[in-house]
Design a protein around this motif. Sequence first.
Motif, mmCIF file in Angstrom:
data_model
loop_
_atom_site.group_PDB
_atom_site.id
_atom_site.type_symbol
_atom_site.label_atom_id
_atom_site.label_comp_id
_atom_site.label_asym_id
_atom_site.label_seq_id
_atom_site.Cartn_x
_atom_site.Cartn_y
_atom_site.Cartn_z
ATOM 1 N N MET A 79 92.806 78.732 63.018
ATOM 2 C CA MET A 79 94.359 77.815 62.860
ATOM 3 C C MET A 79 94.585 77.811 61.979
ATOM 4 O O MET A 79 93.373 77.659 60.780
ATOM 5 C CB MET A 79 93.208 76.220 64.328
ATOM 6 N N VAL A 80 96.286 76.969 61.705
ATOM 7 C CA VAL A 80 96.717 76.413 60.205
ATOM 8 C C VAL A 80 96.516 75.039 60.072
ATOM 9 O O VAL A 80 98.009 74.670 61.516
ATOM 10 C CB VAL A 80 97.843 77.400 59.904
ATOM 11 N N GLY A 136 87.466 75.719 62.224
ATOM 12 C CA GLY A 136 88.220 76.319 62.648
ATOM 13 C C GLY A 136 89.470 76.840 61.910
ATOM 14 O O GLY A 136 90.211 77.327 62.219
ATOM 15 N N THR A 137 89.532 75.959 60.869
ATOM 16 C CA THR A 137 91.251 75.916 60.080
ATOM 17 C C THR A 137 91.283 77.007 59.367
ATOM 18 O O THR A 137 90.081 77.004 58.174
ATOM 19 C CB THR A 137 91.450 74.007 59.697
ATOM 20 N N ALA A 343 99.127 75.585 66.541
ATOM 21 C CA ALA A 343 98.929 75.786 65.611
ATOM 22 C C ALA A 343 98.040 76.677 64.966
ATOM 23 O O ALA A 343 96.929 77.207 64.314
ATOM 24 C CB ALA A 343 97.575 75.644 66.525
ATOM 25 N N THR A 344 98.736 78.127 65.101
ATOM 26 C CA THR A 344 97.853 79.446 65.318
ATOM 27 C C THR A 344 99.366 79.985 64.293
ATOM 28 O O THR A 344 99.402 79.895 62.780
ATOM 29 C CB THR A 344 98.122 79.781 66.211
ATOM 30 N N GLY A 358 98.304 84.635 60.770
ATOM 31 C CA GLY A 358 98.495 83.576 62.298
ATOM 32 C C GLY A 358 99.022 84.611 63.184
ATOM 33 O O GLY A 358 97.940 83.606 64.459
ATOM 34 N N ASN A 359 98.587 85.620 63.950
ATOM 35 C CA ASN A 359 98.486 86.446 64.624
ATOM 36 C C ASN A 359 97.716 87.830 64.247
ATOM 37 O O ASN A 359 97.890 88.613 62.883
ATOM 38 C CB ASN A 359 99.327 86.943 65.829
ATOM 39 N N PHE A 360 97.155 88.334 65.634
ATOM 40 C CA PHE A 360 96.868 89.975 65.002
ATOM 41 C C PHE A 360 97.817 91.004 64.996
ATOM 42 O O PHE A 360 97.980 91.467 66.391
ATOM 43 C CB PHE A 360 95.349 90.236 66.687
#
Length: 422
Positions: A79-80, A136-137, A343-344, A358-360
């Motif tokens: 998460m960002v 989780g940040t 959030a991501t 940010g993602n996979f």
Amino acid sequence: MSSNESAAGIAHVYRGTFVHATYHTAVEILEDRLLGVDTEGKIAFIGSGKEVDRLSQKWGFEAFAVTQLGQHEFFMPGMVDTHIHASQYSYAGTALDMPLLQWLNMYTFPVEACYKDLEFARNVYTHVVKRTLRNGTTTACYFATIHTDASLLLGQIANDLGQRALVGKVINSYPLVRPVVTPRFAPSCSATLLGHLGEIAQNNDLHIQSHISETKEEVSLVKELFPDYDSYTDVYHRHNLLTDKTVMAHGCHLTDGELKLFRETGASIAHCPNSNISLCSGMLDVRRVLNHKVKLGLGTDVAGGYSPSMLDAVRRTLDTSKALTIQDTQYHTLTFEEVFRLATLGGSQALSLDENTGNFEVGKDFDALRVNTDAAGGPIDLINHGEGPKVESNLLASSGDDRNIVEVYVAGKRVVPFVERP
């Protein structure tokens, strides 16, 4: 490239369920996938778990060395946190008994003066980085203080503990940490200072962070201090502080014209719902911002926000949206899936870091959370509804906490659980 050359590049392979957002889909669930991470911490490949033999030959890894996720486990992107005051962490959860401007003078400024003491700074900054990582940040955009040595220390601590970060005021860069030009907000700056900061950012292609339109009182104050400008947003814009690398916190009271300027410049908004409610600042209409096609991520805004958890930011974002729906039954309430993306991937876009995280996606850094919704001692009781990962990812947002996050990875390296140095 030969198999042997490929083999030298693969550090880890994981098999299981991966949940992430894409630019077109708010939540995408990839079941029984193989994901390979190279020695530089980047995602090298994503393929079907049924093709383990073919992929192992192509990429040169041993099938027995694959890490298999459990039945109730999945990976999601880290998460960002697009807005957090590291220097305010020591009094998070307290001192929420007055409006913003009075709150700053009574609590914030006196505590921030303590950061001239490096041992005090080291203690607080170590705690906030560890806590946010544990929550989780994987990426945080930090406000520090005016104290250069303490700000440098925050960057060093984030880098050493493995957290991707932006730290302001401007600091040296570390492998995981970038500098960010940080005027606190327009009322604390002269036009001359804002102009110089805009030049620094422009000449060095730097990120920029500040606050905007958090409260109506603040908006009125800016109008008094800068009477020759069209709006609060115009103050920043005319000093070259509104760019595609700018993130502005709050924005509760922005006009349509100001949002149009955000869109035109590529600037983003950090939505901080916990703080907005805790200090009675206002409720940002996220749907309106998104309809204006303005980039938006979520922020904890510690210590105006009392929780350093991005899961809390997810929940408070949904709560605010539902409160707006109570006021207007025709309001288009945000969905869990939309807020998961904010959030991501949304956060990485807001910080102009979505090429890296940010993602996979193949080529991006493996910033990830290994989540176990059935973790021992966790807060969730699983009731089988037969819907699998989507139900469990919803449960994480509604009922879970950091106890469900069993491992945290940044750039392919496991950073939680922490390995303490001797």
